[in-house]
Design a protein around this motif. Structure first.
Motif, PDB file in Angstrom:
ATOM      1  N   ARG A 181       0.838  -1.207   0.000  1.00 55.07           N
ATOM      2  CA  ARG A 181       0.000   0.000   0.000  1.00 55.07           C
ATOM      3  C   ARG A 181       0.876   1.261   0.000  1.00 55.07           C
ATOM      4  O   ARG A 181       0.619   2.227  -0.736  1.00 55.07           O
ATOM      5  CB  ARG A 181      -0.917   0.003   1.221  1.00 55.07           C
ATOM      6  N   ASP A 234      -5.665   0.334  -2.812  1.00 55.90           N
ATOM      7  CA  ASP A 234      -5.863   1.360  -1.788  1.00 55.90           C
ATOM      8  C   ASP A 234      -4.726   2.376  -1.819  1.00 55.90           C
ATOM      9  O   ASP A 234      -4.939   3.567  -1.579  1.00 55.90           O
ATOM     10  CB  ASP A 234      -5.931   0.717  -0.402  1.00 55.90           C
ATOM     11  N   THR A 239      -8.758   5.230   0.478  1.00 58.81           N
ATOM     12  CA  THR A 239      -9.850   4.400   0.981  1.00 58.81           C
ATOM     13  C   THR A 239     -11.050   5.209   1.468  1.00 58.81           C
ATOM     14  O   THR A 239     -12.112   4.642   1.713  1.00 58.81           O
ATOM     15  CB  THR A 239      -9.359   3.527   2.145  1.00 58.81           C
ATOM     16  N   HIS A 302     -12.188  -3.141  -2.419  1.00 58.58           N
ATOM     17  CA  HIS A 302     -11.257  -2.049  -2.722  1.00 58.58           C
ATOM     18  C   HIS A 302     -11.825  -1.028  -3.700  1.00 58.58           C
ATOM     19  O   HIS A 302     -11.196   0.013  -3.910  1.00 58.58           O
ATOM     20  CB  HIS A 302      -9.949  -2.626  -3.261  1.00 58.58           C
TER      21      HIS A 302
END
Length: 658
Positions: A181, A234, A239, A302
């Motif tokens: 991420r 993400d 998010t 997601h």
């Protein structure tokens, strides 16, 4: 460290595009007969501005309204020509000489293919280029901004000076979703600071045959591992509601839907490739478990903004008489599985000229793909022909207007969520962070975490900094080789192509006594440790398929280097810099330690960090390691599963105490 080129020749970073954007907002509001609301959309004057004067209100200009209201209002104002334009994506090279084509065709999107970059290849030049294209889009009647896409598949690899991260297969070896991420957040920030708001990443393919030239684009052979690494989405998109509009986020693309990593060797329809763009021969149960599985959380959890269907085809073994169907034509999967069953509210973007691979003449190809559920068409150099064909198909009643409206609604939704109507021009505040020490530190951690220790006889690793070390192998001091494909150019190339730290330079950061010889011909006497760096030279896509001039076998030069160094120096360490496992079965017993280093990118110091114990070895194989090329495909769970190293294998070490 290979430093970034001097900056004194770069263009002035003046807010000219921002001033243009402000002027365009006022012009648009005047043309529409409304006063812009606070935070209202930026628009432009243009040939059709006068025709919009009859509109007494324009809710789509009011950013305070819900996105679906904005989309509905704008869609209701659009002509068929404008809708078809939104479904069209062209390569920048097709419009750069005459940017008025963007306005005339009402283009919805542009892309840079691999190696398609401005001159000079600098952050400011990228931003200037994208903003210049955006001005022409904003000159259309309804002032709909462009969506600009690019292949930022391991960092913004198109930009010289950006941090180049390890490829996905190395990230799969980290088994660290949080790190993935973080990597993609840096990639998003670097990309959007230079103009593009959309990346063709991440690749959610499940690589089931290492002979495939795109193996390094996959997180691994296990669909559960691929799902864990979907935190990449993400990192790109954020998010929280509103994150996509931030200057450090981009729209992500899950690709290539579906089964492109599971094709059967030798089934390509192109005549040149052996696995890429091939046929997945499977039953529905296997396809759902392996190939479709990663896309369910990508959509539901997601909320990925776009999905790119594969060039590949599917032939069902549990359906009598089944013949291969290209994914771009598969309505059951594109519309039925993604949109209807899983609620995908983003849009589908075709791969590079993929529609041209469908049966029939061009109008039939377009009609088939649109009916199957394709929303935007990547027609790099055929945008006018596409628009003409699709318009004719709709006017003839062969493609329903409702299907066109669905496609355009999805595209506009993404543009509103990205905040492009409010801020169509590039926010350049992130440019100073591109290639920064902080970004490179993230990459160096990712490199260290991805290293997989496969052999460590007598606890050879970690090495002592006081050891006298001889380094051999062409890949030891080659930034291009350690970065692989999709680096500055589509195929990548060997040599000093990007700023960064080579593996040799990383070793020299830890050890005081280091000599090097690319061909292992230098004297080896007096050295405690020999480090041989072997591997592949860059390639991308089907060009790298085994059978297209590539093999999983080590090169003759690599084998000779291992033989010379391991025979001459008591302690011998081999590093493999490659996008997939190579055949080392006969050479492995000659080594004291063997490390799979993958394609680390610009930060070769991360490889040295684990060699010398600054960081521990924790990486684990994301794919099974074959004993021979003939053993492929080999995957965990196969009958008589007997690889050289199983998927998930990896020795560990502890950090060296100082």
């Amino acid at each position: 460290m290979r430093h970034r080129p001097p900056q004194d020749a770069l263009p002035d970073r003046r807010p000219s595009r921002r001033r243009v954007a402000g002027a365009l907002l006022a012009a648009a509001a005047t043309a529409l007969g409304v006063a812009p609301a606070p935070g209202a959309s930026v628009a432009a004057t243009g040939p059709g501005a006068a025709t919009a004067a009859h509109h007494r209100s324009a809710p789509y200009l009011d950013a305070r309204l819900p996105v679906e209201r904005l989309v509905a209002d704008l869609l209701g104002r659009m002509t068929l020509q404008e809708k078809v334009g939104q479904m069209t994506q062209a390569e920048r090279g097709s419009v750069d000489a005459d940017r008025s084509r963007i306005t005339d065709l009402a283009l919805g999107s542009l892309l840079s293919g691999g190696g398609s970059a401005p001159t000079p290849n600098t952050p400011e030049a990228w931003a200037d280029m994208v903003d210049a294209y955006q001005e022409r889009a904003l000159a259309t009647r309804l002032h709909i901004p462009l969506l600009y896409g690019i292949d930022s598949v391991h960092g913004d690899g198109n930009l010289v000076g950006a941090t180049v991260f390890p490829h996905d297969i190395a990230l799969g070896a980290t088994r660290d979703p949080a790190l993935v991420r973080e990597v993609e957040h840096v990639t998003a920030a670097d990309t959007r600071a230079t103009g593009p708001q959309w990346v063709f990443a991440p690749c959610l393919c499940v690589a089931r045959d290492d002979r495939w030239g795109r193996t390094y684009e996959s997180f691994g052979e296990d669909p559960a591992l691929v799902e864990r690494m979907e935190t990449a989405i993400d990192g790109f998109q954020g998010t929280r509601p509103g994150d996509l509009a931030r200057p450090d986020r981009v729209l992500a693309t899950a690709k290539h839907f579906a089964g492109d990593g599971d094709t059967v060797y030798g089934t390509s329809t192109t005549g040149t490739c052996t696995l890429d763009q091939g046929v997945t021969v499977t039953d529905h149960a296997h396809f759902a478990k392996v190939d479709l599985a990663p896309y369910v959380p990508a959509v539901r959890r997601h909320r990925v903004g776009s999905i790119m269907p594969s060039y590949s085809s599917v032939r069902w073994t549990d359906v009598p008489g089944s013949t291969p169907v290209k994914m771009s034509a598969d309505r059951e999967l594109l519309t039925g599985f993604l949109k209807e069953r899983n609620g995908f509210d983003g849009f589908l973007i075709s791969d590079w000229e993929a529609v041209h691979q469908l049966p029939g003449d061009f109008p039939a190809q377009v009609r088939t793909a649109v009916d199957a559920g394709m929303d935007m068409f990547m027609g790099p150099y055929s945008a006018p022909q596409f628009e003409q064909a699709l318009t004719a198909e709709v006017e003839a009643g062969r493609v329903p207007v409702s299907r066109i409206d669905d496609a355009v609604r999805r595209i506009l939704r993404a543009k509103f969520r990205l905040g492009l109507f409010e801020h169509p021009c590039t926010d350049r505040t992130g440019i100073p962070s591109i290639g920064s020490p902080a970004h490179r530190a993230v990459a160096r951690r990712a490199v260290a975490a991805s290293q997989v220790l496969l052999r460590n006889r007598h606890r050879t690793l970690p090495l002592s900094p006081s050891a006298r070390i001889h380094v051999a192998g062409a890949d030891a001091d080659d930034l291009g080789n350690q970065s692989g494909g999709w680096t500055v150019t589509w195929q990548g190339r060997s040599g000093d192509t990007i700023p960064g730290t080579t593996i040799l330079e990383g070793i020299r950061q830890h050890a005081a006594h280091v000599t090097c010889s690319a061909d292992a011909s230098a004297p080896t006497a007096g050295h405690d440790v020999g480090i041989v760096v072997v591997g592949e030279t860059p390639y991308a896509e089907g060009v790298g398929d085994v059978g297209n001039g590539h093999t999983l076998e080590l090169s003759a030069a690599d084998r000779a280097n291992i033989d010379r160094v391991c025979a001459a120096i008591r302690t011998c360490v081999v590093l493999d810099v490659a996008g997939r496992p190579q055949i080392v079965t006969d050479r492995l017993p000659r080594t004291d330690a063997f490390v799979m280093s993958w394609l680390p990118g610009s930060e070769g110091g991360g490889v040295a960090d684990v060699l010398f114990g600054k960081r521990p070895f924790t990486g684990r194989l994301p794919v099974s390691w074959p004993r021979s090329e003939a053993q492929e495909p080999v995957n965990a769970g196969d009958p008589r599963y007997d690889p050289l190293f199983p998927c998930g294998y990896g020795l560990t070490t502890h950090r060296r105490h100082r």
